[in-house]
Structures are given as C-alpha cells and as structure tokens.
Design an enzyme around this catalytic site. Structure first.
Site, PDB file in Angstrom:
ATOM      1  N   GLU A 109      63.379  52.393  26.666  1.00 21.80           N
ATOM      2  CA  GLU A 109      63.371  53.078  27.966  1.00 21.80           C
ATOM      3  C   GLU A 109      61.942  53.094  28.518  1.00 21.80           C
ATOM      4  O   GLU A 109      60.969  53.070  27.744  1.00 21.80           O
ATOM      5  CB  GLU A 109      63.915  54.509  27.759  1.00 21.80           C
ATOM      6  CG  GLU A 109      63.905  55.416  28.961  1.00 21.80           C
ATOM      7  CD  GLU A 109      64.785  54.963  30.116  1.00 21.80           C
ATOM      8  OE1 GLU A 109      64.575  53.832  30.594  1.00 21.80           O
ATOM      9  OE2 GLU A 109      65.624  55.751  30.579  1.00 21.80           O
ATOM     10  N   ASP A 110      61.819  53.134  29.843  1.00 21.22           N
ATOM     11  CA  ASP A 110      60.481  53.208  30.435  1.00 21.22           C
ATOM     12  C   ASP A 110      59.898  54.602  30.322  1.00 21.22           C
ATOM     13  O   ASP A 110      58.746  54.786  29.960  1.00 21.22           O
ATOM     14  CB  ASP A 110      60.489  52.741  31.899  1.00 21.22           C
ATOM     15  CG  ASP A 110      61.529  53.462  32.755  1.00 21.22           C
ATOM     16  OD1 ASP A 110      62.326  54.253  32.211  1.00 21.22           O
ATOM     17  OD2 ASP A 110      61.559  53.218  33.983  1.00 21.22           O
ATOM     18  N   ASP A 113      62.156  61.775  30.950  1.00 19.05           N
ATOM     19  CA  ASP A 113      61.691  62.867  31.807  1.00 19.05           C
ATOM     20  C   ASP A 113      62.502  64.120  31.450  1.00 19.05           C
ATOM     21  O   ASP A 113      62.152  64.848  30.525  1.00 19.05           O
ATOM     22  CB  ASP A 113      61.886  62.407  33.264  1.00 19.05           C
ATOM     23  CG  ASP A 113      61.393  63.383  34.303  1.00 19.05           C
ATOM     24  OD1 ASP A 113      61.506  64.592  34.095  1.00 19.05           O
ATOM     25  OD2 ASP A 113      60.902  62.955  35.357  1.00 19.05           O
ATOM     26  N   PHE A 162      54.874  62.333  38.975  1.00 17.52           N
ATOM     27  CA  PHE A 162      55.605  61.081  39.161  1.00 17.52           C
ATOM     28  C   PHE A 162      54.665  59.887  38.974  1.00 17.52           C
ATOM     29  O   PHE A 162      53.531  59.890  39.457  1.00 17.52           O
ATOM     30  CB  PHE A 162      56.231  61.040  40.555  1.00 17.52           C
ATOM     31  CG  PHE A 162      57.337  60.046  40.668  1.00 17.52           C
ATOM     32  CD1 PHE A 162      58.602  60.333  40.181  1.00 17.52           C
ATOM     33  CD2 PHE A 162      57.113  58.805  41.254  1.00 17.52           C
ATOM     34  CE1 PHE A 162      59.627  59.398  40.271  1.00 17.52           C
ATOM     35  CE2 PHE A 162      58.132  57.862  41.351  1.00 17.52           C
ATOM     36  CZ  PHE A 162      59.385  58.175  40.863  1.00 17.52           C
ATOM     37  N   VAL A 163      55.150  58.886  38.250  1.00 18.10           N
ATOM     38  CA  VAL A 163      54.328  57.692  38.007  1.00 18.10           C
ATOM     39  C   VAL A 163      55.078  56.429  38.458  1.00 18.10           C
ATOM     40  O   VAL A 163      56.314  56.399  38.446  1.00 18.10           O
ATOM     41  CB  VAL A 163      53.928  57.560  36.513  1.00 18.10           C
ATOM     42  CG1 VAL A 163      52.843  58.541  36.144  1.00 18.10           C
ATOM     43  CG2 VAL A 163      55.134  57.724  35.591  1.00 18.10           C
ATOM     44  N   ASP A 169      59.443  52.554  39.330  1.00 17.22           N
ATOM     45  CA  ASP A 169      59.475  52.374  40.780  1.00 17.22           C
ATOM     46  C   ASP A 169      59.536  53.693  41.539  1.00 17.22           C
ATOM     47  O   ASP A 169      59.843  54.743  40.976  1.00 17.22           O
ATOM     48  CB  ASP A 169      60.714  51.564  41.173  1.00 17.22           C
ATOM     49  CG  ASP A 169      61.994  52.382  41.032  1.00 17.22           C
ATOM     50  OD1 ASP A 169      62.184  52.998  39.971  1.00 17.22           O
ATOM     51  OD2 ASP A 169      62.781  52.419  41.988  1.00 17.22           O
ATOM     52  N   ARG A 175      57.352  48.275  41.129  1.00 19.28           N
ATOM     53  CA  ARG A 175      57.662  47.888  39.742  1.00 19.28           C
ATOM     54  C   ARG A 175      56.733  46.799  39.229  1.00 19.28           C
ATOM     55  O   ARG A 175      56.497  46.685  38.040  1.00 19.28           O
ATOM     56  CB  ARG A 175      59.086  47.332  39.651  1.00 19.28           C
ATOM     57  CG  ARG A 175      60.177  48.350  39.753  1.00 19.28           C
ATOM     58  CD  ARG A 175      61.494  47.734  39.284  1.00 19.28           C
ATOM     59  NE  ARG A 175      62.635  48.450  39.795  1.00 19.28           N
ATOM     60  CZ  ARG A 175      63.101  49.589  39.308  1.00 19.28           C
ATOM     61  NH1 ARG A 175      62.505  50.154  38.298  1.00 19.28           N
ATOM     62  NH2 ARG A 175      64.150  50.171  39.829  1.00 19.28           N
TER      63      ARG A 175
END
Ligand code: IMP
Length: 188
Positions: A109-110, A113, A162-163, A169, A175
C-alpha cells in the site's frame, strides 16, 4: 498543476501549496532496507505481493526490485478518498483473480491513514485462507489510525498532513512526481 521551473521545492495544485517532504534519495534508501528485510523474512517462501492500485504502483515497482526473491505480483484497485478527505467508505473496484490458499501474502500500500482501506483488504484476504498475511506500506500516519492495523514493513511514519507524489495523488494529479510533497498548512 503548476510546478516551479528551477527549484521543485514547492508544487501548487489549484489553490493548494505543497512543500517537498521526502526526497527521492531518502525514499530509495528506505525501500532498499525494506526490500532486504522482506528478502530475509520470505526466503524460500515464494510470496505473492498484492499491490493496491492506484497509489502503490510506484512503491511496489521499486520494492519488488529491491528484493531478491522469487515471487508473484497481483493487483487490486480500491478507493476511499475524494479531494483531500477520506470518504470513510471503501470501494473494491477490481477483485483478485487468483486463489491465495496457503500462500504467503504481502499487501503493498502507498499510505495507511485511517486504516479502513487496509482493514477491508485484510478481512477479504483472510477469507482466502493464506498461510500468512503481512502489510508493507510506504507511509503510515499513526495519529490518524481509527482501526487496529499491524504493518510489518513501514517506510516512514508521517504526521497528519496530506501528501502527494511518488504514486500519491490529489484527485488524480501529482502521482508522477519522484519526490513526496506535504500540504503546506496555513500557519507555515
Ligand atoms: P485510509 O483508508 O484512510 O487508510 O486511506 C487509505 C487510502 O487513502 C490510501 O490508499 C490513499 O489512496 C488515500 N490517502 C490517504 N492519505 C492520503 C494522503 O495523504 N495523500 C494521498 N492519498 C491519501
């Protein structure tokens, strides 16, 4: 999306300004370490990496190349975000085409959160009776977790901001940036 031509320390998307947070060299170095750890832990286990699209595509490509394993790759597509806020709902868009019974599974996973996307994924995968299940996430926001998620391989723990970039994205944009940028708060 406007990008400053000479110094790419800031990226602007609409009215939002993002500042460089993690550079490509730091990302590469950390992924190399994760790849080494995974190679040791999964030696002779022929794991299958389940990559969560879209955000994890870049991380996954670098991570699997940083391992020295015989392995398989599968892809699923999930979405839970609109704009910069979690919708709280997790949709599965593309399912898994292969059986995972008795397989050693690593979910890639990226970013974790709230953890809801990962929880949905893990619950679904457990139904498929894998031999083992672990999580590799490039980023983790520990302060945002709303459900218990145990990630074995974490690139970086980051604060609640938020990144974008390196696969992550904002409504489909950014991205492709090789570095990770963080939303500039009104106070900074
Ligand atoms: P969660 O379900 O709240 O853990 O959110 C996970 C998903 O939301 C990730 O796979 C991302 O696609 C997206 N996401 C969460 N935080 C961010 C962020 O800071 N930037 C970009 N996408 C994010």
């Amino acid at each position: 999306m406007k990008k400053r031509p000479a110094v790419d320390l800031q990226v602007t998307i609409g009215s939002r300004v993002f500042v460089k947070y993690l550079g490509r060299d730091a990302i590469r170095a950390r992924i190399r370490e994760l790849g080494r750890d995974i190679s040791v832990d999964y030696r002779d286990k022929y794991p299958v990496f389940i990559v969560i699209l879209n955000g994890a595509f870049m991380f996954a490509a670098d991570l699997v190349r940083a391992t020295s394993l015989e392995c398989e790759l599968q892809f699923v597509k999930l979405a839970s975000y609109e704009d910069i806020h979690s919708t709280g709902k997790v949709k599965k868009i593309i399912g898994l085409p292969v059986p995972l019974t008795d397989r050693h599974v690593i979910v890639v996973e990226d970013i974790v959160d709230t953890g809801r996307t990962m929880l949905t994924m893990i619950e679904d995968l457990k139904q498929m009776k894998p031999a083992s299940l672990s999580i590799a996430t490039l980023l983790l926001k520990p302060d945002c977790l709303q459900v218990p998620i145990d990630s074995s391989y974490v690139g970086f723990e980051i604060p609640d901001a938020f990144v974008i970039g390196y696969g992550l994205d904002l409504d489909g944009k950014a991205r492709n940036l090789p570095d990770i940028y963080q939303l500039k708060s009104d106070h900074s």
